[in-house]
Design a protein around this motif. Structure first.
Motif, PDB file in Angstrom:
ATOM      1  N   ILE A  21     -21.423  -0.661  -0.245  1.00  0.00           N
ATOM      2  CA  ILE A  21     -22.174  -0.534  -1.509  1.00  0.00           C
ATOM      3  C   ILE A  21     -22.597  -1.908  -2.016  1.00  0.00           C
ATOM      4  O   ILE A  21     -21.824  -2.864  -2.001  1.00  0.00           O
ATOM      5  N   ASP A  22     -23.823  -1.975  -2.473  1.00  0.00           N
ATOM      6  CA  ASP A  22     -24.395  -3.202  -3.032  1.00  0.00           C
ATOM      7  C   ASP A  22     -23.704  -3.514  -4.359  1.00  0.00           C
ATOM      8  O   ASP A  22     -23.719  -2.690  -5.267  1.00  0.00           O
ATOM      9  N   ILE A  63     -19.210  10.278  -0.563  1.00  0.00           N
ATOM     10  CA  ILE A  63     -17.789   9.995  -0.310  1.00  0.00           C
ATOM     11  C   ILE A  63     -16.949  11.268  -0.414  1.00  0.00           C
ATOM     12  O   ILE A  63     -17.136  12.078  -1.320  1.00  0.00           O
ATOM     13  N   ALA A  77     -17.970   3.426   3.350  1.00  0.00           N
ATOM     14  CA  ALA A  77     -19.024   3.685   2.350  1.00  0.00           C
ATOM     15  C   ALA A  77     -18.882   2.730   1.168  1.00  0.00           C
ATOM     16  O   ALA A  77     -19.872   2.151   0.692  1.00  0.00           O
ATOM     17  N   LEU A  78     -17.658   2.551   0.701  1.00  0.00           N
ATOM     18  CA  LEU A  78     -17.427   1.667  -0.447  1.00  0.00           C
ATOM     19  C   LEU A  78     -17.761   0.216  -0.103  1.00  0.00           C
ATOM     20  O   LEU A  78     -18.405  -0.491  -0.884  1.00  0.00           O
ATOM     21  N   THR A 107      -0.971   6.593  -6.204  1.00  0.00           N
ATOM     22  CA  THR A 107      -2.367   7.016  -6.186  1.00  0.00           C
ATOM     23  C   THR A 107      -2.515   8.498  -5.916  1.00  0.00           C
ATOM     24  O   THR A 107      -3.402   9.150  -6.435  1.00  0.00           O
ATOM     25  N   PHE A 110      -9.054  13.403  -1.919  1.00  0.00           N
ATOM     26  CA  PHE A 110      -7.844  12.834  -2.499  1.00  0.00           C
ATOM     27  C   PHE A 110      -7.875  12.814  -4.033  1.00  0.00           C
ATOM     28  O   PHE A 110      -6.915  12.407  -4.672  1.00  0.00           O
ATOM     29  N   LEU A 119     -18.553   4.417 -11.496  1.00  0.00           N
ATOM     30  CA  LEU A 119     -19.541   3.808 -10.604  1.00  0.00           C
ATOM     31  C   LEU A 119     -20.858   4.592 -10.585  1.00  0.00           C
ATOM     32  O   LEU A 119     -21.930   3.987 -10.453  1.00  0.00           O
ATOM     33  N   ALA A 166     -11.292  10.543   7.020  1.00  0.00           N
ATOM     34  CA  ALA A 166     -12.013  10.644   5.740  1.00  0.00           C
ATOM     35  C   ALA A 166     -11.734   9.413   4.881  1.00  0.00           C
ATOM     36  O   ALA A 166     -12.656   8.844   4.271  1.00  0.00           O
ATOM     37  N   ALA A 167     -10.484   9.005   4.815  1.00  0.00           N
ATOM     38  CA  ALA A 167     -10.131   7.825   4.010  1.00  0.00           C
ATOM     39  C   ALA A 167     -10.826   6.585   4.556  1.00  0.00           C
ATOM     40  O   ALA A 167     -11.376   5.770   3.802  1.00  0.00           O
ATOM     41  N   THR A 199     -10.213   0.155  -7.405  1.00  0.00           N
ATOM     42  CA  THR A 199      -9.337   1.336  -7.511  1.00  0.00           C
ATOM     43  C   THR A 199      -9.593   2.290  -6.352  1.00  0.00           C
ATOM     44  O   THR A 199      -8.658   2.844  -5.763  1.00  0.00           O
ATOM     45  N   LEU A 200     -10.868   2.469  -6.011  1.00  0.00           N
ATOM     46  CA  LEU A 200     -11.205   3.405  -4.930  1.00  0.00           C
ATOM     47  C   LEU A 200     -10.824   2.852  -3.562  1.00  0.00           C
ATOM     48  O   LEU A 200     -10.434   3.609  -2.669  1.00  0.00           O
ATOM     49  N   SER A 228     -26.707   3.138  -3.814  1.00  0.00           N
ATOM     50  CA  SER A 228     -25.282   3.192  -4.175  1.00  0.00           C
ATOM     51  C   SER A 228     -24.892   4.595  -4.620  1.00  0.00           C
ATOM     52  O   SER A 228     -23.802   5.082  -4.299  1.00  0.00           O
ATOM     53  N   GLY A 250      -8.176   1.163  -3.230  1.00  0.00           N
ATOM     54  CA  GLY A 250      -6.735   1.435  -3.281  1.00  0.00           C
ATOM     55  C   GLY A 250      -6.388   2.876  -2.975  1.00  0.00           C
ATOM     56  O   GLY A 250      -5.419   3.165  -2.270  1.00  0.00           O
ATOM     57  N   THR A 251      -7.185   3.789  -3.482  1.00  0.00           N
ATOM     58  CA  THR A 251      -6.941   5.215  -3.243  1.00  0.00           C
ATOM     59  C   THR A 251      -6.927   5.507  -1.744  1.00  0.00           C
ATOM     60  O   THR A 251      -6.015   6.152  -1.219  1.00  0.00           O
ATOM     61  N   HIS A 294     -14.284   0.019  -8.506  1.00  0.00           N
ATOM     62  CA  HIS A 294     -14.519  -0.067  -7.056  1.00  0.00           C
ATOM     63  C   HIS A 294     -13.212  -0.418  -6.326  1.00  0.00           C
ATOM     64  O   HIS A 294     -12.869   0.188  -5.302  1.00  0.00           O
ATOM     65  N   LEU A 327       0.819  -1.210   0.000  1.00  0.00           N
ATOM     66  CA  LEU A 327       0.000   0.000   0.000  1.00  0.00           C
ATOM     67  C   LEU A 327       0.846   1.249   0.000  1.00  0.00           C
ATOM     68  O   LEU A 327       0.469   2.272  -0.547  1.00  0.00           O
ATOM     69  N   LEU A 346      -6.951   3.234   0.876  1.00  0.00           N
ATOM     70  CA  LEU A 346      -5.974   2.425   1.600  1.00  0.00           C
ATOM     71  C   LEU A 346      -4.565   2.963   1.385  1.00  0.00           C
ATOM     72  O   LEU A 346      -3.712   2.864   2.274  1.00  0.00           O
ATOM     73  N   SER A 377     -14.483   6.631   3.814  1.00  0.00           N
ATOM     74  CA  SER A 377     -14.722   6.289   2.407  1.00  0.00           C
ATOM     75  C   SER A 377     -14.673   4.771   2.216  1.00  0.00           C
ATOM     76  O   SER A 377     -15.458   4.212   1.445  1.00  0.00           O
ATOM     77  N   LEU A 408       1.586   2.068  -3.327  1.00  0.00           N
ATOM     78  CA  LEU A 408       0.317   2.476  -3.943  1.00  0.00           C
ATOM     79  C   LEU A 408      -0.008   3.928  -3.653  1.00  0.00           C
ATOM     80  O   LEU A 408      -0.494   4.654  -4.519  1.00  0.00           O
TER      81      LEU A 408
END
Lengths: 155, 155
Positions: B77-78, A77, B73-74, A19, A81, A41, B66-67, B40-41, A70, B43-44, B38, A12, B46, B70, A15
């Motif tokens: 998501i369904d 969100i 929230a992610l 990122t 970043f 999304l 905030a991270a 990717t987000l 969703s 990863g952003t 999804h 990470l 984390l 997020s 990453l």
């Protein structure tokens, strides 16, 4: 277990630099990829609702509500970043983000907030029938369009 | 205004067919793109927490929270539109999704639930200091790794 976690954290760490979103870094590709993933999304879930609204997909109250919820989650969100300074169109590759995003942060935040309001309204009505989706779609279209008009370079 | 909305709904209608996720369609590229967006987000966010945990980014309680929020929230998501039948590795291009996702839906759901639990724990501690992130990262690493191990083809 510990070593898996360590490897995970180390991976990470790399990453983050790929990122993020440092003003001092010229490479904003990670942040640009993140905001475009977020838009993808929106599209996935709006695509479901749009198809139901058009009669191209059978109406399914549970699926419609899931898609709308969703959208609410996504619109809520924190995007801090995603928008590093220097990542506007003309400064970075592969983005249509206008400099107005950084010049007018209050307006940009208000546009995001308007999307959250519209998504919340959609979530309240999407499960009530096709008409509920259609009503919600007008507000969604307005919110998406207003933000794109003011903050995204036309193609 | 009405015509903008109409154009918007029409454009979404096409999007739905590109994006979705019909068992009868061979093209699952939209669904695959959505699930990868999804990821990717994840990863952003984390990436931010990982960099702070490693000392590669200055600790910032508000940004860390905030991270983490997020991630919550992610993870909540369904994902029903992401995983159409027939979109496993070997059936569709550009995916490492294992057939186990469809063969073992309860296990896959449990793995997603474990991620939500870990993200929620991270959100509770990320704002308390670097140690709070580090503690949360162990559970996140475990949840990510467990799902990847069982449901993602190794590279």
């Amino acid at each position: 277990m510990m070593s898996i976690t360590k490897a995970f954290v180390l991976s990470l760490s790399g990453l983050a630099f790929a990122t993020l979103a440092h003003a001092q870094s010229a490479d904003h590709s990670g942040a640009i990829k993140a905001r475009q993933a977020h838009m993808t999304l929106y599209g996935t879930n709006l695509g479901v609702l749009g198809a139901m609204a058009q009669g191209n997909m059978p109406y399914d109250a549970e699926a419609a509500t899931a898609a709308a919820e969703s959208l609410v989650a996504l619109a809520g969100i924190d995007e801090r970043f995603y928008w590093p300074e220097g990542s506007a169109s003309g400064m970075a590759e592969g983005t249509r983000a206008m400099e107005a995003i950084w010049a007018d942060p209050e307006g940009f935040s208000a546009a995001q907030e308007a999307l959250l309001v519209a998504a919340t309204a959609m979530a309240a009505t999407a499960g009530t029938g096709v008409e509920g989706i259609q009503a919600g779609m007008q507000a969604m279209g307005g919110a998406c369009g207003a933000c794109h008009q003011n903050y995204r370079v036309r193609q």
